[in-house]
Write an enzyme that holds these catalytic residues in place. Structure first.
Site, short mmCIF file in Angstrom:
data_model
loop_
_atom_site.label_atom_id
_atom_site.label_comp_id
_atom_site.label_asym_id
_atom_site.label_seq_id
_atom_site.Cartn_x
_atom_site.Cartn_y
_atom_site.Cartn_z
CG ASP A 95 -1.70 1.21 1.45
OD1 ASP A 95 -1.54 2.16 0.67
OD2 ASP A 95 -2.51 1.23 2.40
CD GLN A 133 -0.60 8.77 3.78
OE1 GLN A 133 0.09 9.76 3.49
NE2 GLN A 133 -1.88 8.86 4.02
CB CYS A 141 -8.94 5.24 8.05
SG CYS A 141 -10.18 6.44 7.60
#
Ligand code: C6P
Length: 403
Positions: free
Chosen positions: A197, A200, A361
């Protein structure tokens, strides 16, 4: 890198909030857009607006060229091939695509999916859904109090039952930068594919997916100075070729009869329906803009800023930093004794300082540290040292008001 000059590229940064210059420190939630991105969106809708891959007329051809051109720019930005770049809505959709089109068909009862203790919900829930549907088990690699993965323990969780390792490159709640290449080697030594992922990461590090060695890499355009509603899933050709589509519709087919559909090759196989054409073009302009500045210069500037901000905020009495890993990017997360993060956020806003307060989150991360929420200041390429002053001033005022 001349930050003052670069700031002029971002119209939204020129405004005042509550009569004070905007200090935008919520870049992990979304970044502002440079003029080149706004101009690319405007130009597309004013001049080229048309559907892609469908028309022989001039506007459609121009739209197709710009859309596919954007794919090529993003491929270059990530060190990848264009046919490995799938346009999606964002990191969330990219991860869901892999969960449904890659993992689920091969997941059975007794299998395991490994994630880590610092994941965003987008890198937890899709795997949880796949496990619940198949009887597989979700395992979680632990982290230390500093917010660093415990690599020895992670390694012991990589077993013959593990069908995929999914982990974040940079934690949105802690700022930790994970050693992806090293972890991927550990997983690949056992034949386990790795999804990263990168939501960021790509805006704060120079990312080359081939050098990282991973299998899938997901990102969101709006955190990368591009538009909302567009993102990228990069996947190795060999994986993408072997995957059946997740969604069916126009533009993802080679031929259709009522009896049978033959699918288009990747990446179009995974882009059913009219895509976010303007978004893709805008994202292409964004990565071109970043490449023009140079990721190395951005990394150096943001590192210095994060260090200075961390020192200044940590020096305030009653502040507890959440996430103190050695390798960090952009994120300064903290709580202040006796004051709820939302109250701090409200006071900061009165000073024109925008931060995010909440669980980001990442509720399991909050549970790990025993806090309901944190204050999170997150930096981008256009932030500068003088902005640390109003941040700290407003923090002290919040303490006086509420403590
Ligand atoms: N984090 C934040 O304020 P989407 O919503 O698909 O663009 O990105 C999801 C996502 C996935 N992974 C990580 C590590 C993320 O940080 C995010 C989005 C924002 O931290 C909004 S919750």
């Amino acid at each position: 890198m001349n930050v003052a000059e670069l700031r002029a590229d971002f119209p939204a940064l020129q405004q005042k909030v509550h009569g004070r210059p905007l200090v935008y420190l919520d870049n992990a939630a979304t970044t502002h857009k440079p003029k080149v991105v706004l101009d690319a969106l405007d130009k597309f809708y004013r001049e080229d607006n048309s559907n892609v891959h469908r028309g022989v007329h001039t506007l459609s051809q121009r739209a197709t060229e710009s859309y596919e051109g954007a794919r090529a720019k993003i491929a270059q930005f990530l060190g990848a091939e264009a046919n490995e770049i799938v346009f999606v809505r964002g990191a969330t959709e990219g991860i869901n695509l892999v969960a449904n089109a890659f993992l689920r068909p091969q997941l059975h009862k007794g299998d395991e999916v490994l994630i880590t203790a610092m994941e965003h919900h987008a890198n937890i829930v899709p795997w949880q859904l796949a496990c619940e549907a198949t009887g597989a088990k979700l395992r979680v690699a632990p982290m230390s109090q500093t917010g660093e993965l415990l690599l020895d323990e992670l390694e012991t969780l990589l077993t013959p039952r593990t069908k995929l390792l999914a982990l974040t490159h940079v934690s949105n709640a802690l700022g930790t930068v994970n050693p992806i290449a090293q972890i991927t080697e550990m997983a690949h030594a056992r034949g386990i594919p790795v999804l990263v992922d990168g939501a960021q990461a790509v805006q704060h590090l120079s990312v080359n997916v081939c050098e990282l060695g991973v299998d899938f890499y997901a990102l969101s355009g709006h955190k990368l100075y591009g538009p909302t509603g567009i993102g990228v899933l990069w996947g190795r050709s060999a994986h993408l070729e072997g995957m059946a589509p997740w969604q069916g519709g126009g533009d993802m087919i080679r031929s259709v009869t009522f009896e049978k559909t033959e699918f288009a090759p990747p990446p179009l196989r995974f882009e059913a329906g009219t895509p976010n054409i303007a978004g893709a073009i805008g994202l292409g302009a964004a990565v071109e803009y970043l490449a023009g500045i140079g990721l190395d210069a951005i990394v150096a500037h943001e590192r210095e800023l994060l260090t200075a901000a961390t020192d200044a905020v940590a020096a305030i009495e009653g502040v507890r930093l959440i996430g103190t890993a050695d390798a960090k990017a952009s994120v300064l997360s903290f709580v202040v004794e006796g004051v709820h993060p939302h109250d701090i956020g409200t006071v900061l806003d009165r000073y024109g300082v925008a931060v995010r307060t909440g669980h980001h989150c990442a509720q399991p991360v909050m549970a790990f540290y025993g806090v309901p929420a944190t204050v999170r200041a997150s930096f981008g390429l256009y932030n500068y040292h003088a902005e640390i002053v109003p941040l700290c001033k407003a923090l002290r005022e919040a303490q006086e008001l509420f403590a």
